[in-house]
Motif scaffolding. Structure first.
Motif, PDB file in Angstrom:
ATOM      1  N   GLU A  19      52.426 -29.479 -36.344  1.00 23.49           N
ATOM      2  CA  GLU A  19      53.531 -30.094 -35.593  1.00 23.49           C
ATOM      3  C   GLU A  19      54.352 -29.028 -34.879  1.00 23.49           C
ATOM      4  O   GLU A  19      54.763 -29.211 -33.726  1.00 23.49           O
ATOM      5  CB  GLU A  19      54.416 -30.892 -36.542  1.00 23.49           C
ATOM      6  CG  GLU A  19      53.711 -32.075 -37.207  1.00 23.49           C
ATOM      7  CD  GLU A  19      54.611 -32.773 -38.205  1.00 23.49           C
ATOM      8  OE1 GLU A  19      55.788 -32.364 -38.336  1.00 23.49           O
ATOM      9  OE2 GLU A  19      54.142 -33.708 -38.873  1.00 23.49           O
ATOM     10  N   ARG A  20      54.591 -27.903 -35.543  1.00 24.89           N
ATOM     11  CA  ARG A  20      55.414 -26.864 -34.954  1.00 24.89           C
ATOM     12  C   ARG A  20      54.746 -26.238 -33.737  1.00 24.89           C
ATOM     13  O   ARG A  20      55.398 -25.964 -32.722  1.00 24.89           O
ATOM     14  CB  ARG A  20      55.705 -25.788 -35.997  1.00 24.89           C
ATOM     15  CG  ARG A  20      56.676 -24.717 -35.525  1.00 24.89           C
ATOM     16  CD  ARG A  20      56.837 -23.602 -36.534  1.00 24.89           C
ATOM     17  NE  ARG A  20      55.616 -22.843 -36.738  1.00 24.89           N
ATOM     18  CZ  ARG A  20      54.816 -22.958 -37.796  1.00 24.89           C
ATOM     19  NH1 ARG A  20      55.134 -23.796 -38.762  1.00 24.89           N
ATOM     20  NH2 ARG A  20      53.703 -22.253 -37.898  1.00 24.89           N
ATOM     21  N   THR A  21      53.450 -25.992 -33.823  1.00 29.27           N
ATOM     22  CA  THR A  21      52.767 -25.350 -32.700  1.00 29.27           C
ATOM     23  C   THR A  21      52.731 -26.233 -31.472  1.00 29.27           C
ATOM     24  O   THR A  21      52.818 -25.746 -30.339  1.00 29.27           O
ATOM     25  CB  THR A  21      51.332 -24.962 -33.107  1.00 29.27           C
ATOM     26  OG1 THR A  21      50.666 -26.108 -33.669  1.00 29.27           O
ATOM     27  CG2 THR A  21      51.343 -23.832 -34.125  1.00 29.27           C
ATOM     28  N   ILE A  22      52.612 -27.543 -31.645  1.00 27.75           N
ATOM     29  CA  ILE A  22      52.655 -28.458 -30.492  1.00 27.75           C
ATOM     30  C   ILE A  22      54.050 -28.473 -29.898  1.00 27.75           C
ATOM     31  O   ILE A  22      54.253 -28.393 -28.687  1.00 27.75           O
ATOM     32  CB  ILE A  22      52.234 -29.884 -30.909  1.00 27.75           C
ATOM     33  CG1 ILE A  22      50.738 -29.918 -31.250  1.00 27.75           C
ATOM     34  CG2 ILE A  22      52.554 -30.893 -29.813  1.00 27.75           C
ATOM     35  CD1 ILE A  22      49.846 -29.675 -30.039  1.00 27.75           C
ATOM     36  N   ARG A  23      55.077 -28.520 -30.760  1.00 29.29           N
ATOM     37  CA  ARG A  23      56.462 -28.614 -30.301  1.00 29.29           C
ATOM     38  C   ARG A  23      56.908 -27.336 -29.594  1.00 29.29           C
ATOM     39  O   ARG A  23      57.606 -27.363 -28.583  1.00 29.29           O
ATOM     40  CB  ARG A  23      57.373 -28.905 -31.494  1.00 29.29           C
ATOM     41  CG  ARG A  23      58.839 -29.097 -31.137  1.00 29.29           C
ATOM     42  CD  ARG A  23      59.660 -29.494 -32.356  1.00 29.29           C
ATOM     43  NE  ARG A  23      59.656 -28.462 -33.385  1.00 29.29           N
ATOM     44  CZ  ARG A  23      59.015 -28.572 -34.531  1.00 29.29           C
ATOM     45  NH1 ARG A  23      58.301 -29.654 -34.789  1.00 29.29           N
ATOM     46  NH2 ARG A  23      59.056 -27.590 -35.429  1.00 29.29           N
ATOM     47  N   ASP A  24      56.489 -26.168 -30.126  1.00 35.01           N
ATOM     48  CA  ASP A  24      56.932 -24.909 -29.545  1.00 35.01           C
ATOM     49  C   ASP A  24      56.243 -24.586 -28.231  1.00 35.01           C
ATOM     50  O   ASP A  24      56.822 -23.955 -27.354  1.00 35.01           O
ATOM     51  CB  ASP A  24      56.682 -23.765 -30.541  1.00 35.01           C
ATOM     52  CG  ASP A  24      57.573 -23.886 -31.767  1.00 35.01           C
ATOM     53  OD1 ASP A  24      58.525 -24.690 -31.716  1.00 35.01           O
ATOM     54  OD2 ASP A  24      57.307 -23.189 -32.758  1.00 35.01           O
ATOM     55  N   ASN A  25      54.992 -25.022 -28.070  1.00 36.69           N
ATOM     56  CA  ASN A  25      54.240 -24.662 -26.872  1.00 36.69           C
ATOM     57  C   ASN A  25      54.350 -25.669 -25.743  1.00 36.69           C
ATOM     58  O   ASN A  25      54.105 -25.325 -24.591  1.00 36.69           O
ATOM     59  CB  ASN A  25      52.757 -24.463 -27.232  1.00 36.69           C
ATOM     60  CG  ASN A  25      52.527 -23.198 -28.042  1.00 36.69           C
ATOM     61  OD1 ASN A  25      52.472 -22.105 -27.502  1.00 36.69           O
ATOM     62  ND2 ASN A  25      52.416 -23.360 -29.359  1.00 36.69           N
ATOM     63  N   PHE A  26      54.695 -26.897 -26.082  1.00 33.34           N
ATOM     64  CA  PHE A  26      54.806 -27.931 -25.060  1.00 33.34           C
ATOM     65  C   PHE A  26      56.027 -28.767 -25.343  1.00 33.34           C
ATOM     66  O   PHE A  26      56.239 -29.217 -26.460  1.00 33.34           O
ATOM     67  CB  PHE A  26      53.555 -28.820 -25.053  1.00 33.34           C
ATOM     68  CG  PHE A  26      52.280 -28.041 -24.876  1.00 33.34           C
ATOM     69  CD1 PHE A  26      51.861 -27.650 -23.621  1.00 33.34           C
ATOM     70  CD2 PHE A  26      51.532 -27.652 -25.979  1.00 33.34           C
ATOM     71  CE1 PHE A  26      50.688 -26.924 -23.451  1.00 33.34           C
ATOM     72  CE2 PHE A  26      50.372 -26.919 -25.825  1.00 33.34           C
ATOM     73  CZ  PHE A  26      49.945 -26.551 -24.564  1.00 33.34           C
ATOM     74  N   GLY A  27      56.830 -29.039 -24.331  1.00 32.24           N
ATOM     75  CA  GLY A  27      58.027 -29.824 -24.573  1.00 32.24           C
ATOM     76  C   GLY A  27      58.647 -30.361 -23.314  1.00 32.24           C
ATOM     77  O   GLY A  27      59.856 -30.527 -23.239  1.00 32.24           O
TER      78      GLY A  27
END
Length: 420
Positions: free
Chosen positions: A61-69
Motif C-alpha cells: 500500500e505504501r509503495t503505491i501511495r508514495d509513487n502515484f498520487g
C-alpha cells in the motif's frame, strides 16, 4: 545426496552444509514441536509469519501511495502496470518489512525469501492470499482459524465456534498447542459449554449460554439466593439448601502445632502462636495456657513471670540481678563495668585545666606573651611620669626577671595555666 567427503575437518563441514541446503524449503523450515512451556519473549513461528505478511501488505500500500498520487491519470496507469509486479517494488517492500530489532522476523525472511519471490513473480494470480500460501501451505507454520496442531484439527466446540465462543483454544491457528479450552470466568467443561463452579445457568439455546454467580459459599446452585445451594464449597456444609460454615477448630479437620491454637474463619481456619508464657494453649493470652513455660508460674488462671531476682542469684562481686520476661540476667552494679567477666570500678577522669591539651612549647610561648603584656602595660603608665606607677614598674620587672630565670617560676606558672 552429496557424496561422502574425504578425510579431514573442512570437507565434512562443507558436505554437511551442502546436504542442509539441498533439502526442500518446507522440510527444513518445518518448526520443531512446541515445548511444554514456551517463553513469553519467543512468539510462535506462525505469529512471526503473520506479522511478516501483514507488514508486507502494508508495504504494498505504501509503495503505491508514495509513487502515484494524482496528475496525469493515463501516464500513471501505464507506469503502474509496469511497476505493480516489478522487482523494484518487491525490493522496496522487503527492505522495510522487518523492524531492525525484530530478530525472528529477519530470520524467517532470510529463510523464506526465495518463496516470497516465487509467489511475487509466479503465484499471485492463483494464490492471492500470501498468508495462506506462505505461512500455511508452503512453510506449514499456521492452521486455519478454529484449528490447531500439526494436523490442523478442529478446536473443541468446532472450527466455526471454538470453545463455544466462551474461551480460548490453546494453539488456535498454529501448528502447535494442545487445543485445550481456557474458559472465561463462569464457564467450564471441555468446550466451555457448561456453567463453571459457583455459577448457575440463567439462559440457554442452540448458540447461546448465560451463566450467573451463585451465592458466596455455593459450589452448585439453582439460583442466586442463599437458599438455592445444591452443593457447597470446601469448608462449608449443606443444611436445608443453605451452606453453613464448618468449625474446623471443633473437629479433627484442623491441624495446628503444639504451641499454636486454632481460630475458625469462614470456610477455613487459622493457626496462631500461643503466648510466650504458655506450653500449649487453648487461645490467645497467658490466661488460656494449658501449662506454664519455664520462668512462669500459675497465678489464678494466668501464667505470670517469676521474679528470679527475689533471692540472691548473682554470685559475682559487685553484680546485681535484673529480671527479664521468663528469666533474669546478672549485670554490674552502678559505678562498675564488666571487664573479662569481672565487674571493676569505673575510674572517674580528673578534671582537666583550660590549657591541658597544649604542648610544652606552646606553654612557653604563652608565658612569654603573658609577661610581655604585663610589662608593656606598666611601662606605658611609667612613661606618663607617674612616680607611683614608675616604682611599681621597676619592682615588677625586677621580680619577674628573677622568677623567669628560676625553675620554680616555670613550675608555678605552668601549674596555674593548667589549673593544677
Amino acid at each position: 545426496m552429496a557424496p561422502w567427503p574425504q578425510r579431514g575437518l573442512v570437507p565434512p563441514l562443507l558436505w554437511g552444509l551442502s546436504v542442509f541446503l539441498s533439502l526442500p524449503g518446507p522440510v527444513w523450515l518445518q518448526p520443531s514441536p512446541p515445548p511444554q512451556s514456551s517463553s513469553p519473549t519467543e512468539p510462535h513461528p506462525c505469529h512471526t509469519c503473520r506479522g511478516l505478511v501483514d507488514s508486507f501488505n502494508k508495504g504494498l500500500e505504501r509503495t503505491i501511495r508514495d509513487n502515484f498520487g494524482g496528475g496525469n491519470t493515463a501516464w500513471e496507469e501505464e507506469k503502474l502496470s509496469k511497476y505493480k509486479d516489478s522487482e523494484t517494488r518487491l525490493v522496496e517492500v522487503l527492505e522495510s518489512v522487518c523492524s531492525k530489532s525484530d530478530f525472528e522476523c529477519h530470520r524467517l525472511l532470510e529463510l523464506s525469501e526465495e518463496l516470497v519471490e516465487s509467489w511475487w513473480f509466479h503465484k499471485q494470480q492463483e494464490a492471492p492470499d500470501l498468508f495462506q500460501w506462505l505461512c500455511s501451505d508452503s512453510l506449514k507454520l499456521c492452521c486455519p482459524s478454529g484449528t490447531f496442531g500439526p494436523s490442523c484439527l478442529p478446536c473443541p466446540g468446532g472450527a466455526e465456534r471454538p470453545c463455544g465462543g466462551y474461551g480460548q483454544c490453546e494453539g488456535e491457528g498454529t501448528r502447535g498447542g494442545s487445543g485445550h479450552c481456557d474458559c472465561q470466568a463462569g464457564y467450564g467443561g471441555e468446550a466451555c459449554g457448561q456453567c463453571g463452579l459457583g455459577y448457575f445457568e440463567v439462559e440457554r439455546n442452540a448458540s447461546h449460554l448465560v451463566c450467573s454467580a451463585c451465592f458466596g459459599p455455593c459450589a452448585r446452585c439453582s439460583g442466586p439466593e442463599e437458599s438455592n445451594c445444591l452443593q457447597c464449597k470446601n469448608g462449608w456444609a449443606l443444611h436445608h439448601l443453605k451452606c453453613v460454615d464448618i468449625d474446623e477448630c471443633g473437629t479433627e479437620r484442623a491441624s495446628c502445632g503444639a504451641d499454636q491454637f486454632c481460630v475458625n474463619t469462614e470456610g477455613s481456619y487459622e493457626c496462631r502462636d500461643c503466648a510466650k508464657a504458655c506450653l500449649g494453649c487453648m487461645g490467645a493470652g497467658p490466661g488460656r495456657c494449658k501449662k506454664c513455660s519455664p520462668g512462669y508460674q500459675q497465678v489464678g488462671s494466668k501464667c505470670l513471670d517469676v521474679d528470679e531476682c527475689e533471692p540472691e542469684v548473682c554470685p559475682g562481686e559487685n553484680q546485681q540481678c535484673e529480671n527479664t520476661e521468663g528469666s533474669y540476667r546478672c549485670i554490674c552494679a552502678q559505678g562498675y563495668k564488666q571487664i573479662e567477666s569481672v565487674c571493676v570500678k569505673e575510674q572517674i577522669p580528673e578534671s582537666a585545666g583550660f590549657f591541658s591539651e597544649m604542648t610544652e612549647d606552646e606553654l612557653v610561648v604563652l608565658q612569654q606573651m603573658f609577661f610581655g603584656v604585663i610589662i608593656c602595660a606598666l611601662a606605658t603608665l611609667a612613661a606618663k611620669g607617674d612616680l607611683v606607677f614608675t616604682a611599681i614598674f621597676i619592682g615588677a620587672v625586677a621580680a619577674m626577671t628573677g622568677y623567669w630565670l628560676s625553675e620554680r617560676s616555670d613550675r608555678v606558672l605552668e601549674g596555674f595555666i593548667k589549673g593544677r
